[in-house]
Design an enzyme around this catalytic site. Structure first.
Site, PDB file in Angstrom:
ATOM      1  N   ASP A  77      -1.639   5.600  -9.502  1.00  0.00           N
ATOM      2  CA  ASP A  77      -0.260   5.712  -9.033  1.00  0.00           C
ATOM      3  C   ASP A  77      -0.299   5.845  -7.517  1.00  0.00           C
ATOM      4  OD1 ASP A  77       2.393   6.271  -8.487  1.00  0.00           O
ATOM      5  OD2 ASP A  77       2.297   8.338  -9.200  1.00  0.00           O
ATOM      6  N   LYS A 120       3.595   2.465   1.855  1.00  0.00           N
ATOM      7  CA  LYS A 120       4.094   1.741   0.690  1.00  0.00           C
ATOM      8  C   LYS A 120       5.444   1.075   0.980  1.00  0.00           C
ATOM      9  CE  LYS A 120       5.152   2.513  -4.217  1.00  0.00           C
ATOM     10  NZ  LYS A 120       5.092   3.511  -5.308  1.00  0.00           N
ATOM     11  N   GLU A 125       6.687   1.265 -12.458  1.00  0.00           N
ATOM     12  CA  GLU A 125       6.685   2.734 -12.518  1.00  0.00           C
ATOM     13  C   GLU A 125       7.622   3.286 -13.599  1.00  0.00           C
ATOM     14  OE1 GLU A 125       7.494   3.794  -8.491  1.00  0.00           O
ATOM     15  OE2 GLU A 125       5.491   3.226  -7.789  1.00  0.00           O
TER      16      GLU A 125
END
Length: 442
Positions: free
Chosen positions: A37, A100, A203
């Site tokens: 993750d 990100k 996600e």
């Protein structure tokens, strides 16, 4: 002939018996695939243990189950995670975080300039792609995927230390709204870290799997993901083991950092009122921010929290030069209540419901049509936020999984499936929806 059949039967029985005894008494095989993750503010790694049938979120050497998504460049090293945060205050121009937000994304010059204005490090435009300018003993640029690769390498090393074996394969999660280019660049970051990505999973789907929703009879699942810097709301439609993302909305400038900032501003004003001057030294500001963050976390469990911080305040607000006035040591103490924290942030909390209403409207669903409400991200622990969501839907959200670890847990389950781990049999399949667009609010 009957003797041969009997012998074959005996061999088959012996094989079954050997397999059963092996499962019972031999050590289970080590996981072959890890789940990653790569979050905006924190990232983590997990594995599915075939023997116990449980997910293990891997800890670092200090027992922490996630690391900050920050990378710091010095004259002698590239530091990732907590090591990067330790030098962030003294090396702000070369400590990159939130990478990100930039990975695989194409920017217009004005948009990138606006997006990067709030960061202490320099972001430059390279033919539409963002790059970070680093100045150590020489000046150079690094890409968002390179920054991501250093974080993934750190997670890979944590997994190898825990498993006692090299790791080469992984499953990784990405936001549901990531386009093909952003997904490919995320995979590229993993490749730079020496990892082969077997699958990229959304996600929200990973979170739904963590809650076991791929194995139960639910139809419409709402995932509220509120982390340190962003809010993402996704409406999933599930049939059998297949997930379709029906609608997405969010706010890429709303998260736990904003709630902390409100409390930090209140606290600095209290310091000014008490001592006649606000903290100006970097060390004081850093200590105060850490104390405020700890207080925010305590207020999720307790009705009040104490902030106590040693400060070195200058008699007059001014420079930190050696010729300036000498700092005066004091100890600042203040009790803050959950009610105060909620009052400071009530307008921000209310913004959480805006994308929730949007995804329901775009998905053509009423509140009563949502079967499960899943909470993801540490900020969903805040009692006021849970109460807002509960009051809106008229039922309690599902809180059976640690919201900080929901995504990595789901990714680790998918990694176990990809690695052929027994007893996993059901895999969540995502149906690509190429016409889907995320609605963003700010």
């Amino acid at each position: 002939m009957s003797g041969e059949i009997s012998m074959i039967g005996s061999v088959i029985l012996a094989l079954f018996l050997a397999g059963y005894l092996g499962q019972q008494y031999l050590p289970p095989p080590k996981p072959k695939v890890i789940g990653l993750d790569l979050g905006t503010t924190f990232c983590s790694v997990g594995v599915f243990r075939p023997g116990s049938g449980k997910v293990e979120v891997i800890e670092d050497e200090e027992g922490r189950k996630s690391i900050p998504s920050a990378v710091s460049f010095t004259n002698t090293a590239v530091l990732a995670g907590y090591e990067a945060m330790d030098v962030a205050d003294s090396n702000p121009q070369n400590t990159v975080y939130d990478s990100k937000r930039f990975i695989g994304k194409m920017f217009e010059p004005g948009v990138l300039e606006q997006e990067s204005a709030r960061y202490p490090f320099q972001v430059t435009n390279n033919n539409g792609s963002a790059e970070f300018v680093i100045s150590t003993n020489h000046t150079f640029t690094v890409s968002p995927e390179f920054v991501g690769s250093r974080l993934l390498l750190r997670l890979k090393e944590m997994a190898e230390r825990q498993l006692g074996a090299p790791v080469h394969k992984a499953v990784i999660s990405v936001p549901a709204e990531f386009d093909e280019r952003q997904r490919n660049y995320t995979v590229r970051a993993a490749n730079l870290a020496g990892l082969e990505i077997l699958r990229v999973i959304n996600e929200p789907t990973a979170a739904a799997m963590a809650y076991g929703l791929h194995k139960v009879d639910v139809f419409n699942v709402l995932v509220v993901d509120l982390g340190g810097g962003t809010l993402d709301v996704s409406l999933l439609n599930k049939q059998g083991g297949m997930f379709l993302t029906r609608a997405m909305a969010g706010n890429n400038k709303l998260g736990g950092q904003d709630f902390s900032q409100r409390l930090f501003l209140y606290t600095t004003e209290r310091v000014r009122q008490q001592f006649g001057v606000a903290p100006a030294l970097k060390e004081d500001i850093h200590r105060l921010r850490q104390a405020v963050e700890a207080a925010k976390l305590n207020l999720t469990l307790q009705p009040s929290a104490l902030i106590a911080v040693p400060l070195h305040l200058r008699p007059h607000q001014g420079s930190e030069s050696p010729g300036g006035p000498a700092p005066h040591p004091v100890v600042f103490q203040a009790a803050v209540t959950r009610q105060l924290f909620e009052e400071l942030n009530e307008d921000l909390f209310q913004k959480i419901l805006v994308p929730v209403e949007t995804v329901l409207a775009e998905g053509h669903l009423g509140k009563e049509d949502v079967d499960e409400i899943v909470l993801v991200g540490g900020s969903t622990r805040i009692p006021r936020i849970r109460a807002l969501i509960s009051d809106f839907f008229g039922k309690e959200p599902n809180t059976s999984v640690d919201p900080d670890l929901a995504v990595v847990t789901g990714v680790a389950i998918q990694a176990g499936i990809m690695g052929g781990s027994w007893p996993l049999q059901v895999s969540a399949i995502e149906i690509p929806n190429r016409h889907l667009r995320k609605t963003n609010f700010s």
